[in-house]
Design a protein around this motif. Structure first.
Motif, PDB file in Angstrom:
ATOM      1  N   LYS A 187      -5.327   7.714  -8.014  1.00 30.48           N
ATOM      2  CA  LYS A 187      -5.029   7.991  -6.604  1.00 30.48           C
ATOM      3  C   LYS A 187      -3.201   7.645  -6.511  1.00 30.48           C
ATOM      4  O   LYS A 187      -2.566   9.164  -6.035  1.00 30.48           O
ATOM      5  CB  LYS A 187      -5.798   8.266  -5.245  1.00 30.48           C
ATOM      6  CG  LYS A 187      -6.989   8.979  -5.768  1.00 30.48           C
ATOM      7  CD  LYS A 187      -7.848   8.298  -4.155  1.00 30.48           C
ATOM      8  CE  LYS A 187      -8.086   7.331  -4.105  1.00 30.48           C
ATOM      9  NZ  LYS A 187      -9.209   7.383  -2.871  1.00 30.48           N
ATOM     10  N   LEU A 188      -3.046   6.658  -6.853  1.00 31.89           N
ATOM     11  CA  LEU A 188      -2.441   6.229  -6.406  1.00 31.89           C
ATOM     12  C   LEU A 188      -0.787   6.211  -7.102  1.00 31.89           C
ATOM     13  O   LEU A 188       0.360   6.425  -6.400  1.00 31.89           O
ATOM     14  CB  LEU A 188      -2.346   4.606  -6.117  1.00 31.89           C
ATOM     15  CG  LEU A 188      -0.808   3.903  -5.369  1.00 31.89           C
ATOM     16  CD1 LEU A 188      -1.177   4.655  -3.976  1.00 31.89           C
ATOM     17  CD2 LEU A 188      -1.404   1.726  -5.159  1.00 31.89           C
ATOM     18  N   GLY A 189      -1.058   6.548  -8.805  1.00 30.18           N
ATOM     19  CA  GLY A 189      -0.460   6.814  -9.425  1.00 30.18           C
ATOM     20  C   GLY A 189       0.132   8.014  -9.711  1.00 30.18           C
ATOM     21  O   GLY A 189       0.865   9.092  -9.764  1.00 30.18           O
ATOM     22  N   ALA A 190      -1.608   9.178  -8.977  1.00 32.51           N
ATOM     23  CA  ALA A 190      -1.056  10.944  -9.086  1.00 32.51           C
ATOM     24  C   ALA A 190      -0.027  10.984  -7.904  1.00 32.51           C
ATOM     25  O   ALA A 190       1.618  12.293  -8.158  1.00 32.51           O
ATOM     26  CB  ALA A 190      -2.241  11.548  -8.923  1.00 32.51           C
ATOM     27  N   ASN A 196       2.142  -8.321  -0.987  1.00 31.74           N
ATOM     28  CA  ASN A 196       3.047  -8.386  -2.248  1.00 31.74           C
ATOM     29  C   ASN A 196       2.276  -7.757  -3.314  1.00 31.74           C
ATOM     30  O   ASN A 196       3.000  -7.680  -4.185  1.00 31.74           O
ATOM     31  CB  ASN A 196       2.764 -10.053  -1.794  1.00 31.74           C
ATOM     32  CG  ASN A 196       3.499 -10.727  -3.526  1.00 31.74           C
ATOM     33  OD1 ASN A 196       4.985  -9.945  -3.485  1.00 31.74           O
ATOM     34  ND2 ASN A 196       2.515 -11.175  -4.270  1.00 31.74           N
ATOM     35  N   SER A 197       1.104  -7.837  -3.302  1.00 29.55           N
ATOM     36  CA  SER A 197       0.708  -6.963  -3.781  1.00 29.55           C
ATOM     37  C   SER A 197       0.401  -5.489  -4.177  1.00 29.55           C
ATOM     38  O   SER A 197       0.952  -4.928  -5.129  1.00 29.55           O
ATOM     39  CB  SER A 197      -1.336  -7.415  -4.077  1.00 29.55           C
ATOM     40  OG  SER A 197      -1.528  -8.765  -3.678  1.00 29.55           O
ATOM     41  N   LEU A 198       0.649  -5.011  -2.757  1.00 30.50           N
ATOM     42  CA  LEU A 198       1.315  -3.611  -2.774  1.00 30.50           C
ATOM     43  C   LEU A 198       2.247  -3.074  -3.707  1.00 30.50           C
ATOM     44  O   LEU A 198       2.247  -2.217  -4.524  1.00 30.50           O
ATOM     45  CB  LEU A 198       0.686  -3.013  -1.081  1.00 30.50           C
ATOM     46  CG  LEU A 198       1.190  -1.424  -1.067  1.00 30.50           C
ATOM     47  CD1 LEU A 198      -0.370  -0.928  -1.264  1.00 30.50           C
ATOM     48  CD2 LEU A 198       0.705  -1.446   0.462  1.00 30.50           C
ATOM     49  N   MET A 199       2.874  -4.037  -3.153  1.00 30.96           N
ATOM     50  CA  MET A 199       4.681  -3.988  -3.338  1.00 30.96           C
ATOM     51  C   MET A 199       4.911  -3.826  -4.946  1.00 30.96           C
ATOM     52  O   MET A 199       5.429  -2.862  -5.393  1.00 30.96           O
ATOM     53  CB  MET A 199       5.284  -4.538  -2.518  1.00 30.96           C
ATOM     54  CG  MET A 199       5.619  -3.400  -1.196  1.00 30.96           C
ATOM     55  SD  MET A 199       6.185  -1.820  -0.963  1.00 30.96           S
ATOM     56  CE  MET A 199       7.641  -1.985  -1.985  1.00 30.96           C
ATOM     57  N   ALA A 200       3.996  -4.843  -5.697  1.00 32.45           N
ATOM     58  CA  ALA A 200       4.198  -5.091  -6.946  1.00 32.45           C
ATOM     59  C   ALA A 200       3.570  -3.914  -7.422  1.00 32.45           C
ATOM     60  O   ALA A 200       4.055  -2.879  -8.831  1.00 32.45           O
ATOM     61  CB  ALA A 200       3.212  -6.437  -6.755  1.00 32.45           C
ATOM     62  N   LEU A 201       2.814  -3.454  -6.890  1.00 34.40           N
ATOM     63  CA  LEU A 201       2.141  -2.172  -7.343  1.00 34.40           C
ATOM     64  C   LEU A 201       2.978  -0.653  -7.586  1.00 34.40           C
ATOM     65  O   LEU A 201       2.893  -0.260  -8.898  1.00 34.40           O
ATOM     66  CB  LEU A 201       0.070  -1.635  -7.037  1.00 34.40           C
ATOM     67  CG  LEU A 201      -0.155  -0.847  -7.355  1.00 34.40           C
ATOM     68  CD1 LEU A 201      -0.167  -0.660  -9.166  1.00 34.40           C
ATOM     69  CD2 LEU A 201      -1.570  -0.445  -6.607  1.00 34.40           C
ATOM     70  N   TYR A 202       3.543  -1.122  -6.558  1.00 31.75           N
ATOM     71  CA  TYR A 202       4.349   0.526  -6.107  1.00 31.75           C
ATOM     72  C   TYR A 202       5.480   0.375  -7.282  1.00 31.75           C
ATOM     73  O   TYR A 202       5.607   0.965  -8.485  1.00 31.75           O
ATOM     74  CB  TYR A 202       5.421   1.165  -5.070  1.00 31.75           C
ATOM     75  CG  TYR A 202       4.365   1.013  -3.836  1.00 31.75           C
ATOM     76  CD1 TYR A 202       3.570   1.921  -4.342  1.00 31.75           C
ATOM     77  CD2 TYR A 202       3.844   0.548  -2.807  1.00 31.75           C
ATOM     78  CE1 TYR A 202       2.705   3.976  -2.887  1.00 31.75           C
ATOM     79  CE2 TYR A 202       2.416   1.112  -1.736  1.00 31.75           C
ATOM     80  CZ  TYR A 202       2.339   2.505  -2.047  1.00 31.75           C
ATOM     81  OH  TYR A 202       2.047   3.889  -1.760  1.00 31.75           O
TER      82      TYR A 202
END
Length: 739
Positions: free
Chosen positions: A38-41, A102-108
């Motif tokens: 979902k985040l990728g879409a 930290n994890s959320l922004m790394a993923l974005y």
């Protein structure tokens, strides 16, 4: 409203800058792990918008949820079997936020980098926004980032935030990421805010309930207070309640908002293309659909909400609305006459009764007369909040009985379009919401009058204060709404009133019949009697206060007085019918019933022995509307006035005086024969109820041990000088009690 309104979506083509808020439920799975698909879409949609020239600002939740999942895993890995047997404490939320952010922004960063897009992190707290310099710097930074096609990603810095939950302290500038996104949309002058959720939008009930319907356009005046929200988000602090509150705040401050699903692919792009996706919030939404397209409950709820806005205005502002309506009627008199004449022509072609057509016509001078009546009403003392009685219950405890609007009125009337004007002006003066259902024979007249009147009502009150019901099929639904409609007033035939009384639990005010009597005593001045009788019958025979039965003392048969009266009536074109005695004496066709309302140039005559026989006849066959005695013998007149149990009883005056305007009420919503609440012509006072207001200084009942009751009446001047014990002070300096 369950269908997309045509005018509600095309403005999206002009959107350039938008704020997108992603909920925790969108970026994480049910187990707390990141929802990579979902985040990728989502990132792909943002990349496409970025390349098309849109300025996209992202507000993302999810840090606390992601951090909690990671720290639980770390704790599990580092715990011994013995540690796991002990009670497990909840992990500190601020620690979860620090790890998760930290994890959320790394993923974005990873996802956007794969799409050749650069993102930036901006962490804020509500205290930051109290600093003007911070807000200026924020605008400058975001402006620079957007110019470089960088995606700013905002989140509340939960790790260091000192803000307490809103149920402990609601004074914060924002209290979750939903309200943060609304604040940013306004601060950064966005053209649109999109709140992504785990459901398609706002529903009329729980989304899981098959009876619930998606609300495509939220209208505050209708939907506020009518929607039951479900539980808050499974992982975040928000939920639909928080989203709707944020959406309303942003939309009514000028930034349109759409709540839609973050699960469905391409939803953001569909919104920008003007497709009917999710729930739209817009400050002009209330003006996009005419009231007649709303359902019964929506109309009633809108009228109630508008009535509260009306009551909040000053007395002078409410008065000005009435004066504006009077001017609008005069300015549109020609247009109103054209529509009224069209109704009359249609009624004549349909072969409707002459009495009905007579009530339908707005005769020359009628609009001017209505406008003047409205001005009289406007210049009357404001009836709302009037103190009817003041009582000192005990020292420092003052009770006031005050006048208050009833709430929402449903008026169902036949033929007379002038009733719409009178009722509307009375509703505004008394602070009530109003639903009107006129007869189909007056459709065009009612519609133009409704349009003229509502156009003079300011937007601060709302055009839904007075709703026009256009279909008879809506009446049964309206009559079921005893929780949102407070009073029904039917104005029409006996059949109409009886049907309504039998079909609703809502209180009904009105009269089924207008069987008005005139009794001519043997002591009557016959010239006076002649004038009164002709006026009562001939002036406006279709009116409910017109004479339908003439009772004559038996001695007038011998003196010739009765013959003179019948000749006068026949000369004016009145068809006469007789009771058992009069039909024989005057050779008249016998009336089939004494309980009959002609509403035309016809009446019944009967001979009675004396005033007591007249009273008995009226009680047996009348409708308790208006009855009159013509007599020079004042003792006889007093017997009649005190013993006839009708709403209005007259001595030596035409029954046609029973009218709100003639009584000095300004106008009337109708005439009531009810013995509960208002009786007779119902003006402003009949549309009010009472409220009790108690002003104290910290008293408690405590089994009545601590209160010494005085129950003293207090005059206005005394109340003005009434002083209460000084309020105590809390330790922090705050006042307790009433000033």
């Amino acid at each position: 409203m369950n269908g997309c309104v045509d005018r509600s979506r095309p403005f999206f083509k002009d959107v350039k800058r938008l704020v997108i808020k992603v909920g925790t439920a969108v970026v994480t799975r049910s187990d707390g792990r990141l929802a990579l698909g979902k985040l990728g879409a989502l990132c792909e949609q943002i990349k496409e918008l970025n390349s098309e020239g849109y300025e996209v600002i992202l507000v993302s939740s999810g840090a606390v949820g992601i951090g909690r999942q990671r720290l639980r895993y770390r704790k599990l890995v580092n715990s011994s079997f013995a540690d796991l047997q002990k009670p497990q404490n909840e992990i500190d939320g601020k620690a979860c936020a620090a790890v998760g952010q930290n994890s959320l922004m790394a993923l974005y960063d990873t996802l956007f980098s794969q799409l050749d897009v650069t993102s930036a992190q901006l962490l804020v707290t509500d205290n930051d926004f109290r600093d003007k310099e911070f807000r200026k710097q924020l605008n400058d930074t975001v402006k620079s980032l957007l110019a470089l096609r960088v995606i700013p990603i905002f989140n509340e810095n939960d790790a260091v935030s000192t803000r307490r939950a809103p149920y402990e302290d609601s004074s914060g500038i924002f209290w979750d990421n939903d309200s943060l996104s609304a604040l940013l949309a306004l601060e950064l002058k966005a053209d649109l805010l999109i709140l992504l959720s785990d459901v398609e939008g706002l529903y009329s009930g729980p989304p899981s309930d098959p009876r619930s319907k998606l609300i495509h356009t939220y209208i505050k005046e209708i939907h506020q207070g009518e929607i039951t929200f479900g539980d808050k988000s499974r992982v975040g602090r928000g939920g639909m309640t928080a989203k709707v509150k944020a959406a309303v705040n942003a939309a009514y401050a000028g930034v349109p908002v759409v709540i839609t699903s973050g699960y469905a692919p391409e939803n953001i792009i569909k919104v920008l293309q003007g497709e009917c996706v999710g729930t739209l919030f817009h400050q002009d939404a209330h003006s996009w659909s005419p009231v007649k397209h709303f359902g019964a409950r929506e109309m009633a709820a809108a009228a109630r909400e508008s009535s509260r806005q009306l009551q909040a205005l000053s007395s002078q502002d409410r008065r000005k609305i009435l004066l504006n309506i009077a001017e609008a009627l005069e300015a549109n008199e020609k247009l109103i006459s054209i529509e009224n004449e069209a109704d009359i022509t249609a009624a004549q072609l349909a072969g409707l009764e002459k009495s009905l057509i007579s009530r339908l016509a707005l005769k020359p001078g009628k609009i001017q007369s209505l406008a003047n009546s409205i001005r009289v009403l406007a210049n009357m003392e404001d009836p709302i909040g009037h103190v009817l009685k003041r009582t000192e219950l005990a020292d420092g405890l003052l009770l006031e009985k005050t006048s208050s609007p009833l709430g929402v009125l449903l008026i169902i009337f036949e033929s007379r379009p002038d009733a719409l004007v009178q009722i509307s002006s009375l509703a505004i003066r008394s602070g009530n919401g109003l639903l009107l259902k006129g007869g189909k024979e007056a459709k065009r007249s009612n519609e133009i009058l409704h349009k003229v009147i509502t156009s003079a009502i300011p937007e601060t009150v709302g055009g839904r204060l007075i709703g026009l019901v256009t279909s008879r099929e809506e009446i049964p639904d309206l009559l079921k709404l005893d929780d949102v409609i407070d009073l029904v007033i039917p104005r029409g035939s006996n059949k109409l009133v009886s049907q309504i009384k039998a079909s609703t639990k809502i209180p009904v005010l009105g009269h089924a019949d207008g069987i008005c009597h005139v009794f001519v005593d043997k002591s009557a001045n016959m010239e006076m009697a002649r004038r009164i009788i002709l006026d009562a019958k001939v002036d406006y025979p279709a009116a409910c206060n017109a004479m339908e039965t003439l009772l004559v003392h038996k001695d007038l048969v011998q003196t010739g007085g009765l013959n003179e009266l019948t000749v006068d009536l026949r000369t004016e074109g009145v068809n006469l019918y007789g009771g058992p005695r009069a039909s024989k004496e005057l050779n008249l066709p016998e009336a089939h019933s004494f309980h009959h309302e002609y509403n035309s140039m016809a009446c019944t005559i009967e001979i009675v022995d004396d005033v007591y026989a007249a009273i008995e006849h009226i009680h047996q066959h009348g409708s308790a509307h208006t009855d009159c005695i013509i007599a020079e013998d004042h003792d006889v007149a007093e017997v009649f006035l005190h013993q006839v149990d009708s709403a209005a009883v007259f001595h030596n005056a035409s029954t046609r005086f029973c009218d709100g305007a003639r009584f000095g009420l300004g106008a009337e919503v109708g005439i009531s024969t009810s013995r509960i609440h208002a009786r007779g012509p119902v003006g402003v006072e009949g549309l009010l109820t009472t409220r009790w207001i108690l002003r104290g200084s910290g008293q408690v009942v405590d089994g009545d041990k601590g209160v010494v009751y005085t129950h003293k009446d207090v005059t206005y001047s005394q109340a003005n000088g009434y002083t209460q014990p000084s309020p105590q002070k809390e330790e922090n300096g705050g006042d307790v009690g009433i000033h």
